[in-house]
Design a protein around this motif. Structure first.
Motif, short mmCIF file in Angstrom:
data_model
loop_
_atom_site.label_atom_id
_atom_site.label_comp_id
_atom_site.label_asym_id
_atom_site.label_seq_id
_atom_site.Cartn_x
_atom_site.Cartn_y
_atom_site.Cartn_z
N GLU A 308 0.84 -1.21 0.00
CA GLU A 308 0.00 0.00 0.00
C GLU A 308 0.87 1.25 0.00
N LYS A 313 -0.72 3.26 -7.44
CA LYS A 313 -2.12 2.88 -7.27
C LYS A 313 -2.67 2.02 -8.42
N THR A 316 -2.97 -3.48 -8.56
CA THR A 316 -3.92 -4.01 -7.58
C THR A 316 -3.38 -5.34 -7.06
#
Lengths: 390, 390
Positions: A308, A313, A316
């Motif tokens: 994270e 971003k 996934t």
């Protein structure tokens, strides 16, 4: 030599992972490529006690040739566990001890697949199964994995249009994705294999490594006669001793598997079987497994936190509820293999998704193992991969 | 179920011997049917020490996943032994550790045999090899065994007329006959496989169990690149741990075998490999083998003496110079299977010759094991069989 060896072996891919592991092996590489249990999870001292005890107790029997199906007392223990823990109608004679789950996969391929037969499996699917089955030259029919299990419409389409010999699934914390089937999907799969009279092979090496400690039932519950369950001691006691097992209620199928097992290695290491049986008899395996769960849950959380923090971003990834692997998906069109080449220069390794597919695609996916590195090392490794993805 | 399983497994005979062993297993039956080493030949205490030592010395490594080819130090030990004892040019990388020799036979079949390929083997031949190869549906070409080895004219006729993938031979104290190839026959076989470019598979589980302590060289000496040697620790240390090995100089063939091994069970029990390596490091294996030789020589002599006393003169038999078996031949036309049925009623068992032939004949031959019974018991068992033959 190519003209001398069998067509079968020419079509069997050598393990891509074992190739990668060689590169990843050097001491200065942070490797998320392997699938090794954390060595602190091996109950070394207890196993040592068991070894000494069984030699005193059973003498030469632990060193002699033994029966193909395996040590009766160990098979009785497994049967009892499956009756209690999973509420399945299993007795010792339904069980064959194998030289690790890998042997079970080879035996299944050997006994069930004629060249050109259709075999349904998850896409991405377990590499060891793809390799073992490949030897018998099947026609692989891949069913896409979604967040909660296989794409049911695709599953049915395949069963409808092909004569599928068997469906191979890993419903709990799958390798490579970490995905677990939902209750609904389990029921749907059961209904489908029932409807199309398809043998279901359920492989469950990770089921007991659930972070919540919950036991997830088998899809084939009550339907065992048309299915094969695979289990393993590799992830909960020791992989080095190579002990797994098959549960097969159908007597004729079991006899064929037994004949193939006999031809494969006569029987699995009997010393190891006695040792394992003595271990479960004198120790609290459930408590031991609980400790592994805590350990892996923490390690998984650390890796996810690092991902994270350091991954862009547009990457996934799955958030497993147990097992040993996280599956990451790069933006479409990107090659995980190309990323791997860069990563290895930065001294960090993972497994690009390519070998987990049977259609030869260039994959934008990758498998990351979290069970075998310390937190600090893990964070550093993920940071390096993240850097490359910017 | 028959319509579901593979053609391959439908054509693989379940082991006839394992069926017989079940009958012969009851305590009141005198059994010459098995092929079990004498349990007093297992170095139990030394192995126990090794186990404790390797856990202290290597820790978790003896319990973890390991490399497919096997423990390097054990492979180095084997290579050194073959260089010294047999004067063969072997190094560790030529060696793959297998889960017993039986696995080596399965891997050879898997990697070399396409359906319908010709495979040359001795007639009678080793049952485990017949079973393993059968799975890959070869065309078996049997060469009759004479007192000093194979019928060389027949050997050549087959190589001349068929495209033989490989020849499988057990030149020392063969199972089931106890026959050993003479120097002349060894040379003749070498000349033939050279002339017809045929891969030679030499299986040698009994070679070190020679009553005279003499080391018999390999047929393929100096020709290793086109051959496979099989060895085993089952008869000299322990069979229960399932450790054998293959020596393959040809790198490409070795890689194919390695891929097949990977798919078969990833690797053989690594704990057992460490244990065996530690055992040979800290003990005098040659001395241990010498003790087994004395024991088996005596047992063999006892059985032969009993056969001379109790068998009618029209039954002939081999007089092995080592190994574990005597082969007896009933008058032509008699069925050893029929004799077996009578014998089991008299509580004595052996293996009728039938399953050692690939042509489905009714055999007038039988295999008798002498390594696993006390002298008194042996005499009584032979007496009972002799009674039935009068």
């Amino acid at each position: 030599m190519n003209h001398i060896v069998s067509e079968r072996i020419r079509q069997t891919p050598p393990s891509f992972i074992r190739g990668i592991l060689k590169v990843a092996e050097s001491e200065d590489v942070i490797s998320f490529a392997g699938g090794l249990p954390n060595p602190i999870s091996f109950p070394q001292e207890a196993l040592k006690k068991s070894m000494n005890r069984i030699i005193t107790e059973y003498g030469s029997r632990v060193f002699q040739y033994a029966s193909t199906a395996g040590l009766l007392s160990l098979r009785e223990y497994i049967a009892e566990k499956y009756r209690g823990q999973y509420n399945l109608d299993v007795c010792a004679e339904d069980i064959i001890i194998t030289t690790g789950s890998q042997q079970a996969l080879d035996l299944i391929g050997k006994v069930l697949i004629d060249k050109g037969d259709s075999v349904l499996l998850e896409e991405p699917g377990y590499l060891g199964a793809i390799q073992a089955f490949s030897q018998y030259q099947p026609n692989f029919c891949g069913v896409a994995l979604q967040e909660d299990g296989p794409d049911i419409a695709q599953f049915e389409e395949i069963l409808q249009n092909r004569k599928v010999k068997f469906a191979y699934v890993v419903p709990n914390f799958q390798n490579p994705t970490g995905i677990t089937y939902s209750e609904e999907k389990r029921k749907a799969v059961l209904a489908l294999v029932r409807k199309y009279h398809c043998i279901l092979v359920e492989d469950d090496p990770y089921g007991e490594l659930s972070f919540d400690g919950k036991v997830r039932g088998y899809i084939s519950k009550g339907e065992l006669n048309e299915s094969i369950l695979l289990g393993s001691f590799s992830k909960i006691v020791t992989p080095g001793m190579r002990l797994g097992f098959m549960i097969i209620k159908n007597e004729r199928l079991r006899k064929y598997i037994n004949t193939a097992k006999e031809a494969a290695d006569l029987h699995s290491n009997i010393f190891a079987q006695y040792c394992l049986y003595d271990y479960v008899l004198h120790n609290n395996l459930q408590e031991h497994i609980q400790n592994i769960r805590y350990l892996y849950k923490e390690q998984c959380e650390s890796m996810i936190k690092a991902m994270e923090m350091y991954f862009p971003k547009n990457i996934t990834f799955t958030r497993p509820q147990g097992g040993m692997f996280i599956w990451a998906i790069l933006p479409e069109g990107q090659s995980a293999k190309a990323l791997f080449e860069q990563a290895i220069l930065k001294k960090v390794a993972f497994v690009p998704g390519d070998p987990f597919y049977t259609d030869g695609r260039v994959a934008n996916t990758m498998r990351l193992n979290y069970t075998n590195a310390s937190k600090e090392i893990m964070v550093e490794g993920i940071r390096r991969i993240g850097e490359l993805c910017k």
